[in-house]
Design a protein around this motif. Structure first.
Motif, PDB file in Angstrom:
ATOM      1  N   ASP A 116      29.973 -24.140  25.934  1.00 45.52           N
ATOM      2  CA  ASP A 116      30.308 -25.274  25.065  1.00 45.52           C
ATOM      3  C   ASP A 116      29.076 -26.081  24.665  1.00 45.52           C
ATOM      4  O   ASP A 116      28.906 -26.432  23.504  1.00 45.52           O
ATOM      5  N   THR A 169      35.289 -25.668  15.846  1.00 45.61           N
ATOM      6  CA  THR A 169      35.115 -26.057  17.242  1.00 45.61           C
ATOM      7  C   THR A 169      34.575 -24.869  18.033  1.00 45.61           C
ATOM      8  O   THR A 169      34.741 -23.712  17.635  1.00 45.61           O
ATOM      9  N   ASP A 171      35.678 -23.683  20.810  1.00 45.63           N
ATOM     10  CA  ASP A 171      36.776 -22.819  21.257  1.00 45.63           C
ATOM     11  C   ASP A 171      37.221 -21.859  20.156  1.00 45.63           C
ATOM     12  O   ASP A 171      37.402 -20.663  20.392  1.00 45.63           O
ATOM     13  N   ALA A 172      37.401 -22.404  18.957  1.00 40.77           N
ATOM     14  CA  ALA A 172      37.900 -21.563  17.861  1.00 40.77           C
ATOM     15  C   ALA A 172      36.886 -20.484  17.491  1.00 40.77           C
ATOM     16  O   ALA A 172      37.246 -19.329  17.248  1.00 40.77           O
ATOM     17  N   ARG A 174      34.491 -19.228  19.441  1.00 41.82           N
ATOM     18  CA  ARG A 174      34.400 -18.280  20.552  1.00 41.82           C
ATOM     19  C   ARG A 174      35.586 -17.313  20.533  1.00 41.82           C
ATOM     20  O   ARG A 174      35.418 -16.099  20.642  1.00 41.82           O
ATOM     21  N   ASP A 175      36.792 -17.862  20.356  1.00 37.85           N
ATOM     22  CA  ASP A 175      37.988 -17.003  20.321  1.00 37.85           C
ATOM     23  C   ASP A 175      37.899 -15.985  19.187  1.00 37.85           C
ATOM     24  O   ASP A 175      38.197 -14.805  19.366  1.00 37.85           O
ATOM     25  N   HIS A 176      37.488 -16.475  18.025  1.00 38.99           N
ATOM     26  CA  HIS A 176      37.387 -15.569  16.880  1.00 38.99           C
ATOM     27  C   HIS A 176      36.362 -14.463  17.137  1.00 38.99           C
ATOM     28  O   HIS A 176      36.645 -13.277  16.945  1.00 38.99           O
ATOM     29  N   LEU A 178      34.859 -13.367  20.005  1.00 40.60           N
ATOM     30  CA  LEU A 178      35.166 -12.445  21.105  1.00 40.60           C
ATOM     31  C   LEU A 178      36.363 -11.565  20.752  1.00 40.60           C
ATOM     32  O   LEU A 178      36.446 -10.414  21.171  1.00 40.60           O
ATOM     33  N   GLY A 179      37.276 -12.103  19.941  1.00 40.61           N
ATOM     34  CA  GLY A 179      38.438 -11.321  19.519  1.00 40.61           C
ATOM     35  C   GLY A 179      38.072 -10.170  18.593  1.00 40.61           C
ATOM     36  O   GLY A 179      38.816  -9.201  18.471  1.00 40.61           O
ATOM     37  N   HIS A 180      36.933 -10.282  17.912  1.00 38.89           N
ATOM     38  CA  HIS A 180      36.518  -9.228  16.979  1.00 38.89           C
ATOM     39  C   HIS A 180      35.375  -8.376  17.502  1.00 38.89           C
ATOM     40  O   HIS A 180      35.046  -7.350  16.909  1.00 38.89           O
TER      41      HIS A 180
END
Lengths: 414, 414
Positions: A116, A169, A171-172, A174-176, A178-180
């Motif tokens: 973060d 953000t 979080d958003a 990172r999620d995007h 790592l998700g790809h």
């Protein structure tokens, strides 16, 4: 120097390309992961660019400082960049250090920290980089032209917008990302002084257990197209034009590349002769081929004093159109020589070889040999070039002008 | 790859440097003639830059068009540039074409047409190029800083001024250039797939009877120095600082190069860590060594949003000063690795090898071996670096700012 290119596809979908060059001392490593700007979620444009910064802020056991120290201690010159489909990790080093560098890239690719507290500094850097585009109008005009020319989101500017960068953000993002971030669609190329079986084993050992997952799909929307004048008190008027061309899988591909060379491939090319040499209108004028996997274009740039912008545009558009009216045999011969010799000379550099392999594999799912490229260029006839130009007439332009006064770009629409 | 560098000095003073690289396919040719911008007569600043354009406008039996056609037909990628002491002619081609290219360069060097009617288009191009600098503030701030830093006319901007370009005539520029164009002080380097005895014979055959004449001398005047703010409504505030350093013949030279690497040699360097990574103040910040034959400096650039320009400057100047307070052993080791590995990797490119030979010969009248460079870097101790920094304290700054608001550069004067 015959080219011997090794290709290995691992079970998780990861593709490794290797080209040994025995008589150099360095090795270039290129890793392209399919999580580039075109995958940025709507409203989060710039996420991949922030990610390319963030990704090196600590990995595995090492914090940012330790990771930078480790790479610098190996004399590894590395660059991370987000563009089109990919985040690209490039690293150049003397060959004795490749093993140690690959060990670090295992951590970088599979165990990035993405903390973060590192997010805001990374975002701030991208905000700064985006802002600096306003102080580079010659670059900005091309960015705006590509945005209008390519179907959305393929022409997207990789740095996003002030609003999208502000809104995202940690979080958003990172999620995007790592998700790809996945091995399927990832292409790694290693060119230089390498022992192929050893490199293949190392990559398998480090990245063979990277869990597979399906690569993301992209929905494209029609391009914006059209013309735009950005009023700005610049010293020169900056002109950018784009027109459709063919991708690397198209039968017209080599004819299109030869045609661009006739137009803009050397000091004897038509644009250089007509715009620069005879009329002294502009210092910089060029047309370049630019391709993505599913679409491609010719991109023309010229920077002229405002009072000569219209004349420059008229001459440039005139030359783009005149090309379809006929080409002389000696023009064809020179263009083919230029194209082949540029290809051959780029082979002396490990970085160009690695980039060439990755591009070829992305576009074609294979890597062309130099003999194949040379033979394909040699085979092009004037009729081939004219057939291409007949199918892709100059006229379907997209254009952007940055300068103090508008230039009537739309006059030149088909 | 052991380096084997051939040196031949012909009777007319011309120096030829050759470095065979058996396993590449290309050859790079670099020709530096001592008629660069520093020799431009007062009031004719920009003459060498116009000359670099004009020189390729026909030579021997060929007019402009025929000369361009001939070079392009050989797949020769050539560039002409004026900078500091020299007009430089660079040409890259596949090795099979070198003989034909050398034949053309005989005409280019000894029988340029320099026709009256080609002069105005060439001058117009340089006027355009000069104008475009106003649309590149990140480049312009460095140009202005060098102008203030180096003794006149060594820091002169090669494109001259609008007034000097307007005032010059074809006759005056031709007389000046031909009056200075001489083999003594000219350095030619050829690197790549070559047969040295054959290249030496060809050069002797083509250029051995180039009539000798004494090389021109330059009177230098003290530098302007000081600080300057150029008010401009840019998106970023562009900061440039210069401080004195040592030339390549100085005993402190390698210590100075290592010190710059500690400051700005990789992602773990101090500027990257303090300005970019920790604070996210700027996307681009760097200090680079820049040397001429008789004087040298460190040149620092940063581009920041206007509201962070002062903080950026404070941190940058703080780091420039802090360097003299001490360096950690691991910083020294990383800096040395960076420097050596950059040197080694550049050797894989024919163009870098040719440029390296010419630079070395210009500065040292000989060409260093890689072993010599590596050993010299390895031998540098922390005490060596601190002794250099003691002798060349940060503080004697010259500075330029381009941006909407002034930044109090003078605060940081010694």
């Amino acid at each position: 120097m015959p080219d011997l290119i090794h290709i290995e596809r691992f079970d998780n979908g990861l593709v490794l390309l290797g080209e040994p060059m025995d008589h150099v001392s360095s090795v270039s490593l290129t890793v392209r992961v399919p999580v580039g700007p075109i995958y940025d979620p709507s409203g989060m444009e710039g996420a991949a660019a922030v990610g390319a910064e963030w990704w090196l802020r600590g990995a595995g056991d090492r914090d940012t400082r330790q990771l930078n120290d480790a790479l610098d201690s190996l004399g590894c010159r590395h660059v991370e960049a987000a563009g089109a489909n990919f985040i690209t990790f490039s690293a150049g080093q003397v060959h004795q250090r490749l093993d140690d560098v690959l060990r670090l890239y295992h951590d970088i690719l599979l165990a990035p920290r993405l903390d973060d507290e590192a997010f805001d500094p990374c975002r701030n850097l991208i905000v700064q980089d985006l802002l600096s585009l306003d102080d580079h109008p010659a670059q900005k005009v091309n960015v705006l032209c590509r945005q209008r020319f390519f179907p959305h989101p393929l022409g997207r500017y990789h740095l996003g917008t002030a609003e999208s960068l502000e809104a995202m953000t940690a979080d958003a993002v990172r999620d995007h990302l790592l998700g790809h971030f996945c091995p399927d669609g990832t292409i790694i190329a290693v060119a230089g002084k390498i022992d192929w079986p050893q490199v293949r084993d190392r990559i398998e050992q480090h990245l063979g257990d990277w869990p597979a997952r399906p690569q993301a799909e992209i929905d494209t929307q029609p391009a914006t197209g059209g013309f735009e004048h950005v009023r700005k008190d610049t010293a020169q008027t900056h002109l950018a034009l784009a027109q459709p061309s063919v991708t690397m899988t198209d039968g017209h591909y080599y004819a299109a590349r030869v045609a661009v060379c006739v137009l803009s491939g050397g000091m004897s090319s038509r644009l250089m002769t007509e715009v620069r040499e005879k009329r002294g209108l502009v210092y910089r004028v060029s047309t370049a081929y630019g391709g993505l996997k599913s679409c491609a274009g010719w991109f023309t740039y010229a920077g002229a004093v405002p009072e000569k912008a219209r004349e420059t545009l008229e001459v440039v558009v005139g030359e783009l159109r005149r090309l379809g009216e006929g080409i002389e045999p000696d023009e064809l011969a020179r263009a083919k020589t230029q194209l082949k010799s540029a290809t051959l000379m780029s082979l002396d550099m490990t970085g160009s070889r690695a980039a060439r392999m990755v591009n070829d594999f992305h576009y074609l799912e294979r890597v062309r040999t130099i003999d194949e490229i040379t033979a394909a260029v040699d085979a092009i006839t004037i009729d081939d070039v004219l057939a291409y130009l007949q199918a892709y007439r100059a006229g379907d332009f997209v254009g952007v002008v940055i300068g103090p006064e508008p230039v009537p770009l739309a006059v030149f629409e088909a």
